[in-house]
Scaffold this active site. Structure first.
Site, PDB file in Angstrom:
ATOM      1  N   ASP A  26       0.831  -1.208   0.000  1.00 62.14           N
ATOM      2  CA  ASP A  26       0.000   0.000   0.000  1.00 62.14           C
ATOM      3  C   ASP A  26       0.871   1.266   0.000  1.00 62.14           C
ATOM      4  OD1 ASP A  26      -2.313   1.467   0.005  1.00 62.14           O
ATOM      5  OD2 ASP A  26      -2.733   1.213   2.142  1.00 62.14           O
ATOM      6  N   HIS A  43       3.234   3.423  -8.735  1.00 63.43           N
ATOM      7  CA  HIS A  43       3.041   2.010  -9.102  1.00 63.43           C
ATOM      8  C   HIS A  43       4.302   1.462  -9.803  1.00 63.43           C
ATOM      9  CE1 HIS A  43      -0.985   2.198  -7.718  1.00 63.43           C
ATOM     10  NE2 HIS A  43      -1.474   2.898  -8.717  1.00 63.43           N
ATOM     11  N   LEU A 137      12.088 -19.631  -4.110  1.00 63.92           N
ATOM     12  CA  LEU A 137      10.882 -18.925  -3.637  1.00 63.92           C
ATOM     13  C   LEU A 137       9.723 -19.057  -4.627  1.00 63.92           C
ATOM     14  CD1 LEU A 137       9.741 -16.590  -1.644  1.00 63.92           C
ATOM     15  CD2 LEU A 137      10.328 -15.065  -3.539  1.00 63.92           C
TER      16      LEU A 137
HETATM   17  C1  FPP Z   1      -1.778   0.212  -3.432  1.00 63.62           C
HETATM   18  O1  FPP Z   1      -1.354   1.537  -3.397  1.00 63.62           O
HETATM   19  C2  FPP Z   1      -1.192  -0.448  -4.595  1.00 63.62           C
HETATM   20  C3  FPP Z   1      -1.895  -1.009  -5.606  1.00 63.62           C
HETATM   21  C4  FPP Z   1      -3.366  -1.036  -5.655  1.00 63.62           C
HETATM   22  C5  FPP Z   1      -1.208  -1.626  -6.758  1.00 63.62           C
HETATM   23  C6  FPP Z   1      -0.017  -2.426  -6.387  1.00 63.62           C
HETATM   24  C7  FPP Z   1       0.661  -2.841  -7.610  1.00 63.62           C
HETATM   25  C8  FPP Z   1       1.994  -2.865  -7.764  1.00 63.62           C
HETATM   26  C9  FPP Z   1       2.938  -2.518  -6.697  1.00 63.62           C
HETATM   27  C10 FPP Z   1       2.597  -3.279  -9.059  1.00 63.62           C
HETATM   28  C11 FPP Z   1       2.037  -4.551  -9.648  1.00 63.62           C
HETATM   29  C12 FPP Z   1       2.988  -5.114 -10.592  1.00 63.62           C
HETATM   30  C13 FPP Z   1       3.074  -6.404 -10.966  1.00 63.62           C
HETATM   31  C14 FPP Z   1       4.221  -6.851 -11.722  1.00 63.62           C
HETATM   32  C15 FPP Z   1       2.037  -7.387 -10.657  1.00 63.62           C
HETATM   33  P1  FPP Z   1      -2.433   2.681  -3.591  1.00 63.62           P
HETATM   34  O2  FPP Z   1      -2.485   3.042  -5.039  1.00 63.62           O
HETATM   35  O3  FPP Z   1      -3.727   2.261  -2.981  1.00 63.62           O
HETATM   36  O4  FPP Z   1      -1.759   3.821  -2.761  1.00 63.62           O
HETATM   37  P2  FPP Z   1      -2.494   4.961  -1.922  1.00 63.62           P
HETATM   38  O5  FPP Z   1      -3.243   4.259  -0.820  1.00 63.62           O
HETATM   39  O6  FPP Z   1      -1.348   5.764  -1.433  1.00 63.62           O
HETATM   40  O7  FPP Z   1      -3.376   5.688  -2.889  1.00 63.62           O
END
Ligand code: FPP
Length: 244
Positions: A26, A43, A137
């Protein structure tokens, strides 16, 4: 890396390392906003951290690392953000698949992939196929995943098998786990970026997991932060409801 950090990393080797670790990644959006960048930049950096933490988990002999990359609720986000998130697996695997192979890491996924664009499905299935013989892993990407949906799908599958007389109408907790996307019990669940909730992630599997909530945003969550979590896990007294 500073000497202190190196010592912290090395000292984890003698620790009680969890077999199965799950992470709610997050804070990508807030990280980007604080830097005056678009949410997608968070992201992008977040995807690079997947590599960092997977390599470290592999080095520490964690068996399975489950990462919450896209929830069943994330479809509510603006279209341009969803479209970027759909492209990220392609960007990620084209950059890192060789390294994952070199390090013997096996990629799997959990969730209903079918809702994603064909190209996203293709790159994920290709990474799974390419790494399927690796024995290090297991890097499990939870994508279009929701724990309640997983449980409902498991119940439906079980009910069908009973109706079709493929199995008896009796079911242990252990057997039910095999009807889920993820059958393992989670030992350690980490959520980054300060929120203290589970957000429909692995509700069945975390029954006895240790929970760690850190204020560090996912794009800043590095090897050292991961080692701190493993150290804290090592110090927890797990009794599974019994006495010691
Ligand atoms: C939460 O942060 C994050 C997500 C919803 C997306 C997570 C995805 C990745 C880290 C990359 C995925 C990549 C692959 C290769 C599968 P948020 O956007 O909710 O952050 P915020 O709470 O600060 O708005």
């Amino acid at each position: 890396m500073e000497r202190k950090s190196i010592l912290l990393r090395i000292s984890t080797i003698a620790m009680n390392v969890p077999e199965t670790v799950a992470i709610i990644m997050d804070g990508n959006g807030r990280w980007a906003k604080a830097k005056g960048l678009p949410r997608t930049a968070g992201h992008k950096k977040g995807a690079d951290q997947i590599r960092t933490i997977a390599l470290e988990a592999n080095r520490l002999h964690v068996k399975k690392l489950i990462l919450y990359a896209f929830s069943t609720e994330n479809w509510k986000r603006p279209e341009d953000e969803i479209s970027y998130l759909c492209k990220l697996p392609g960007i990620f695997f084209s950059k890192f698949i060789n390294e994952l192979m070199e390090k013997n890491i096996r990629v799997t996924f959990a969730g209903e992939l079918e809702r994603f664009p064909k190209e996203t499905q293709k790159v994920i299935r290709k990474a799974v196929d390419q790494t399927k013989k690796n024995t290090g892993l297991e890097l499990c990407i939870a994508i279009n995943y929701g724990a309640r949906r997983e449980i409902v799908l498991g119940i439906k599958k079980y009910a069908c098998e009973v109706l079709n007389k493929e199995r008896e109408n009796d079911l242990s907790e252990e057997e039910f786990s095999s009807y889920l996307f993820i059958p393992e019990n989670v030992d350690l669940l980490i959520r980054t970026s300060g929120e203290e909730r589970i957000s429909n992630f692995l509700l069945w599997q975390i029954a006895y997991a240790e929970l760690i909530f850190t204020s560090v945003a996912w794009p800043d969550f590095d090897e050292e932060q991961f080692a701190l979590c493993i150290k804290e896990y090592d110090q927890r007294d797990r009794r599974f409801g019994g006495l010691k």
